[in-house]
Design a protein around this motif. Structure first.
Motif, short mmCIF file in Angstrom:
data_model
loop_
_atom_site.label_atom_id
_atom_site.label_comp_id
_atom_site.label_asym_id
_atom_site.label_seq_id
_atom_site.Cartn_x
_atom_site.Cartn_y
_atom_site.Cartn_z
N THR A 60 0.61 -0.91 0.26
CA THR A 60 0.08 -0.45 0.42
C THR A 60 1.07 1.52 -0.23
OG1 THR A 60 0.14 0.13 2.37
CG2 THR A 60 -1.83 -0.81 0.99
N GLU A 120 -3.75 2.82 4.99
CA GLU A 120 -4.03 1.59 4.24
C GLU A 120 -3.47 -0.07 4.32
OE1 GLU A 120 -3.47 3.03 0.16
OE2 GLU A 120 -4.13 5.01 0.27
N GLU A 124 -5.63 -0.33 6.91
CA GLU A 124 -6.86 -1.00 7.09
C GLU A 124 -6.40 -2.30 6.11
OE1 GLU A 124 -10.55 0.63 3.89
OE2 GLU A 124 -8.72 1.68 4.53
N GLU A 142 -6.08 -6.36 -1.65
CA GLU A 142 -5.73 -5.88 -2.09
C GLU A 142 -5.62 -5.19 -3.96
OE1 GLU A 142 -3.49 -1.83 -2.74
OE2 GLU A 142 -3.85 -2.63 -0.36
N LYS A 151 -9.07 -4.00 -4.40
CA LYS A 151 -9.63 -1.99 -3.53
C LYS A 151 -8.04 -1.76 -4.66
CE LYS A 151 -9.15 -2.79 1.17
NZ LYS A 151 -8.60 -2.53 2.77
N ARG A 204 -9.74 1.78 -6.37
CA ARG A 204 -8.80 2.86 -7.07
C ARG A 204 -8.77 3.60 -7.97
NH1 ARG A 204 -4.50 1.67 -3.95
NH2 ARG A 204 -5.33 0.62 -2.17
#
Length: 185
Positions: free
Chosen positions: A23, A28, A31, A65, A68, A72
């Motif tokens: 990250t 992040e 999280e 990830e 995400k 993102r």
């Protein structure tokens, strides 16, 4: 709760290190760390059946990830996020608060070291996701090629190839910018 404590004690450091490598910020990473543990805790029987729990946990984190990143990327096309860090003259960024406590030569060394690390991260972020993950697992989490193959669910030969190609690309870019490898030591 005892299951959670055992999981954190045994694999928490490796998981957090991996999350930090994957990250862009500590927030992040934390999280991702929590989300990964929650996913593992949702099905403790499945976790207890796996042969290599560390690889399983890192695989869950890698999967989360990737999801995400996809979200993102979609979001950034619509409304880009602006960073709170200060840009340096060379295009890097420095977190001013992280260096405010230091003073004198020590602070300058920290800033220069941070800039070099930041540049390395930038170069790695340009690589394909598979190369990023292999580098993170190999160097950040010190996993063997066999363990990485288990995390990524790919053959060992593929992991070796990706690791070789990632190193080759990093070397080419950094040597082109004048780095000789001694800066990162």
């Amino acid at each position: 709760m005892q299951y959670l404590e055992q999981c954190i004690l045994a694999y928490g450091d490796a998981l957090y290190r991996f999350c930090c490598n994957q990250t862009d910020s500590r927030y992040e990473a934390e999280e991702l760390y929590q989300d990964t543990l929650l996913c593992v805790l949702e099905d403790p029987k499945k976790f207890q059946k796996v042969k290599n729990p560390k690889c399983y946990i890192l695989g869950v984190a890698l999967h989360l990830e990737k999801n995400k990143r996809r979200k993102r990327t979609r979001r950034d096309r619509i409304a880009p996020v602006i960073s709170g860090n200060v840009r340096t003259g060379e295009g890097g960024e420095i977190d001013v608060l992280a260096f405010a406590a230091g003073s004198g030569d020590e602070t300058e060394k920290k800033v220069l070291h941070h800039e070099l690390q930041q540049r390395l991260r930038e170069v790695i972020k340009v690589l394909p996701e598979t190369y990023q993950a292999v580098l993170s697992l190999y160097y950040g989490n010190e996993l063997s090629v066999k363990e990485i193959a288990g995390v990524m669910k790919t053959p060992e030969a593929t992991v070796k190839s990706r690791l070789f190609q990632a190193r080759k690309r990093l070397k080419k870019v950094l040597e082109g910018e004048g780095y000789d490898g001694t800066e990162f030591g």
